[in-house]
Write a protein that holds these residues in place. Structure first.
Motif, mmCIF file in Angstrom:
data_model
loop_
_atom_site.group_PDB
_atom_site.id
_atom_site.type_symbol
_atom_site.label_atom_id
_atom_site.label_comp_id
_atom_site.label_asym_id
_atom_site.label_seq_id
_atom_site.Cartn_x
_atom_site.Cartn_y
_atom_site.Cartn_z
ATOM 1 N N GLN A 117 0.873 -1.024 -0.303
ATOM 2 C CA GLN A 117 0.044 0.126 -0.117
ATOM 3 C C GLN A 117 1.408 1.267 -0.022
ATOM 4 O O GLN A 117 0.669 1.981 -0.802
ATOM 5 N N ALA A 118 1.888 1.406 0.620
ATOM 6 C CA ALA A 118 3.148 2.450 0.856
ATOM 7 C C ALA A 118 3.792 2.577 -0.473
ATOM 8 O O ALA A 118 3.374 3.582 -1.111
ATOM 9 N N ARG A 167 2.086 6.308 -7.113
ATOM 10 C CA ARG A 167 0.501 6.941 -7.464
ATOM 11 C C ARG A 167 1.366 8.861 -7.845
ATOM 12 O O ARG A 167 1.237 9.459 -8.402
ATOM 13 N N HIS A 168 1.619 8.792 -6.138
ATOM 14 C CA HIS A 168 2.641 10.696 -6.616
ATOM 15 C C HIS A 168 3.392 10.777 -6.627
ATOM 16 O O HIS A 168 3.181 11.773 -7.199
ATOM 17 N N MET A 169 4.308 9.786 -7.260
ATOM 18 C CA MET A 169 5.321 10.062 -8.819
ATOM 19 C C MET A 169 4.748 9.634 -9.853
ATOM 20 O O MET A 169 5.241 11.350 -10.287
ATOM 21 N N PHE A 170 3.584 9.391 -10.408
ATOM 22 C CA PHE A 170 3.255 9.532 -11.508
ATOM 23 C C PHE A 170 3.325 11.046 -11.436
ATOM 24 O O PHE A 170 2.695 11.594 -12.920
ATOM 25 N N ASP A 171 1.706 11.287 -10.537
ATOM 26 C CA ASP A 171 1.558 12.568 -10.592
ATOM 27 C C ASP A 171 1.951 13.993 -10.927
ATOM 28 O O ASP A 171 1.671 14.756 -11.332
#
Length: 65
Positions: free
Chosen positions: A26-27, A33-37
């Motif tokens: 999960q982490a 997701r943060h990096m992709f954004d």
């Protein structure tokens, strides 16, 4: 025959490690997701836009001929 190796109220063997693995996954997912954004929201360099523009013009010229 029953297995009494785990006292009542205690998770089965390997249960804690399974939960730890889920929390790690999960982490990792949150971080990815943060990096992709961040990547998606970066501006496109002008040089790259110029290359794309020239490619579009060339493709349009070939279709029109």
């Amino acid at each position: 025959m029953t297995d009494n190796s785990n006292p009542p109220g205690k998770p089965p063997k390997g249960g804690a490690s399974l939960e730890e693995a889920r929390l790690r996954q999960q982490a990792i997912g949150v971080k990815l997701r943060h990096m992709f954004d961040e990547v998606v929201n970066e501006p496109v360099p002008d040089e790259f836009l110029d290359i794309l523009r020239r490619a579009d013009e060339k493709a349009s010229g070939e279709r029109g001929a």
